[in-house]
Design a protein around this motif. Structure first.
Motif, short mmCIF file in Angstrom:
data_model
loop_
_atom_site.label_atom_id
_atom_site.label_comp_id
_atom_site.label_asym_id
_atom_site.label_seq_id
_atom_site.Cartn_x
_atom_site.Cartn_y
_atom_site.Cartn_z
N TRP A 42 0.84 -1.19 0.00
CA TRP A 42 0.00 0.00 0.00
C TRP A 42 0.89 1.25 0.00
O TRP A 42 1.71 1.44 0.91
N PRO A 43 0.74 2.14 -0.98
CA PRO A 43 1.65 3.29 -1.07
C PRO A 43 1.28 4.46 -0.18
O PRO A 43 2.02 5.45 -0.12
N GLY A 44 0.14 4.40 0.49
CA GLY A 44 -0.30 5.51 1.32
C GLY A 44 -1.10 6.53 0.53
O GLY A 44 -1.27 6.41 -0.69
N LEU A 45 -1.61 7.51 1.23
CA LEU A 45 -2.46 8.51 0.59
C LEU A 45 -1.67 9.40 -0.36
O LEU A 45 -0.51 9.75 -0.10
N ALA A 46 -2.33 9.77 -1.44
CA ALA A 46 -1.73 10.69 -2.41
C ALA A 46 -1.73 12.11 -1.86
O ALA A 46 -2.56 12.48 -1.03
N ALA A 47 -0.82 12.91 -2.34
CA ALA A 47 -0.78 14.33 -1.96
C ALA A 47 -1.98 15.05 -2.55
O ALA A 47 -2.57 14.62 -3.54
N PRO A 48 -2.38 16.17 -1.95
CA PRO A 48 -3.50 16.95 -2.50
C PRO A 48 -3.19 17.47 -3.89
O PRO A 48 -2.03 17.66 -4.27
N GLY A 49 -4.26 17.73 -4.66
CA GLY A 49 -4.11 18.35 -5.96
C GLY A 49 -4.22 19.86 -5.86
O GLY A 49 -4.52 20.41 -4.81
N GLU A 50 -3.94 20.51 -6.98
CA GLU A 50 -4.07 21.97 -7.07
C GLU A 50 -5.35 22.28 -7.82
O GLU A 50 -5.53 21.85 -8.97
N PRO A 51 -6.28 23.03 -7.21
CA PRO A 51 -7.58 23.25 -7.85
C PRO A 51 -7.48 24.09 -9.12
O PRO A 51 -6.76 25.08 -9.16
N ASP A 52 -8.24 23.66 -10.13
CA ASP A 52 -8.36 24.43 -11.36
C ASP A 52 -9.43 25.50 -11.24
O ASP A 52 -9.38 26.53 -11.93
N GLU A 53 -10.42 25.26 -10.38
CA GLU A 53 -11.54 26.18 -10.18
C GLU A 53 -12.16 25.84 -8.83
O GLU A 53 -11.87 24.78 -8.25
N PRO A 54 -13.04 26.69 -8.29
CA PRO A 54 -13.70 26.35 -7.04
C PRO A 54 -14.46 25.02 -7.15
O PRO A 54 -15.08 24.74 -8.19
N ALA A 55 -14.40 24.22 -6.10
CA ALA A 55 -14.99 22.88 -6.16
C ALA A 55 -16.48 22.91 -6.46
O ALA A 55 -16.98 22.07 -7.22
N ASP A 56 -17.21 23.85 -5.87
CA ASP A 56 -18.65 23.89 -6.10
C ASP A 56 -18.96 24.30 -7.53
O ASP A 56 -19.93 23.80 -8.14
N ASP A 57 -18.17 25.20 -8.12
CA ASP A 57 -18.37 25.58 -9.52
C ASP A 57 -18.14 24.38 -10.43
O ASP A 57 -18.87 24.17 -11.41
N CYS A 58 -17.12 23.60 -10.12
CA CYS A 58 -16.84 22.40 -10.90
C CYS A 58 -18.01 21.43 -10.81
O CYS A 58 -18.42 20.84 -11.82
N ALA A 59 -18.56 21.28 -9.61
CA ALA A 59 -19.70 20.38 -9.42
C ALA A 59 -20.92 20.86 -10.21
O ALA A 59 -21.64 20.05 -10.81
N ASP A 60 -21.16 22.16 -10.21
CA ASP A 60 -22.30 22.70 -10.95
C ASP A 60 -22.20 22.36 -12.44
O ASP A 60 -23.18 21.97 -13.07
N GLY A 61 -21.01 22.52 -13.00
CA GLY A 61 -20.83 22.22 -14.41
C GLY A 61 -21.01 20.74 -14.71
O GLY A 61 -21.60 20.38 -15.73
N TYR A 62 -20.51 19.89 -13.83
CA TYR A 62 -20.64 18.45 -14.04
C TYR A 62 -22.09 18.01 -13.92
O TYR A 62 -22.56 17.16 -14.68
#
Length: 264
Positions: free
Chosen positions: A126-146
């Motif tokens: 098990w390699p452990g948890l991945a590092a966080p990503g860098e957001p391209d846009e606000p998470a809620d805006d991304c969700a709205d588009g999806y």
């Protein structure tokens, strides 16, 4: 785990929702979610409801049923919220590590060599948890588009009394991945971590499928391999019955603004 659904619904503007009803679990208990009577066609309705989540306490979902019987699980109430644990009881790193061990002990079709091959370069480690990503846009805006992209002819609207999108699986008592894990509280614990590290939001849930928006996906293949390892632990079928290997799967998630999961 849940607030009073009727009270929260009553606080919404009366003309905001299409016709629908609260749905009670078939095994008994109070309603865990509200469901529209028909499929949704208003492309912006999900986003408007999501924008009110902080004040309403209701997180919107786009819900689909089993292809052979669209009443399952959401119309029929084929859910078991009373059997799910609270997400805050679980450490996501420990949950994923345990799933990884279980899924790499034996391979698909019980081929003892399959796990090491499918999960290279990590093998059974098990390699452990991945590092966080860098957001391209606000998470809620991304969700709205999806959400606008996902609205289709068979997609109903659901509203779940949950403090965050990750908790909706535990609150509703969803059992889509029952062949892999029976406690949606563990799934929600992992999703909470993905919310924080990758800007994930739960947008669509089917009979045994899960659709997430991702505002901060991995942008390098090295990072994507670590994310792919988490996805394999979370949903081995995405690799075993999809990409075929962790490397091939990692290539699919580089820069991907959405993640899709399916359990056999």
């Amino acid at each position: 785990m849940t607030a009073d659904l009727s009270r929260l619904l009553a606080a919404l503007p009366p003309d905001m929702l299409p016709p629908g009803r609260p749905v009670s679990p078939e095994g008994g208990g109070p309603p865990g979610y509200w469901l529209s009577d028909e499929s949704v066609t208003d492309l912006g309705l999900w986003a408007r409801l999501r924008a009110r989540h902080r004040e309403s306490g209701l997180w919107p979902l786009l819900l689909t049923g089993l292809a052979s019987d669209e009443t399952r699980p959401w119309v029929a109430g084929e859910v078991w919220p009373a059997g799910m644990s609270a997400p805050d009881r679980h450490d996501p790193a420990q949950v994923l590590a345990a799933w990884w061990r279980d899924s790499t002990t034996t391979g698909e079709d019980d081929d003892p060599d399959a796990p090491g091959q499918a999960t290279a370069p990590f093998g059974r480690t098990w390699p452990g948890l991945a590092a966080p990503g860098e957001p391209d846009e606000p998470a809620d805006d991304c969700a709205d588009g999806y959400a606008e992209f996902l609205v289709a002819g068979s997609t109903r609207l659901g509203l779940v009394p949950a403090a965050r999108s990750a908790d909706t699986l535990a609150v509703t008592g969803w059992s889509g991945p029952a062949n892999h894990v029976g406690d949606a509280g563990q799934l929600s614990a992992v999703l909470r971590s993905w919310e924080e590290r990758f800007g994930v939001r739960v947008v669509g849930v089917g009979f045994d499928t899960l659709q997430l928006s991702v505002a901060a996906p991995p942008t390098s293949i090295e990072h994507a391999r670590r994310v792919a390892a988490e996805h394999f632990a979370f949903c081995p079928d995405n690799v075993w019955q999809g990409a075929g290997s962790l490397q091939a799967y990692a290539e699919q998630v580089v820069g991907a603004p959405s993640w899709w999961f399916w359990w056999d």
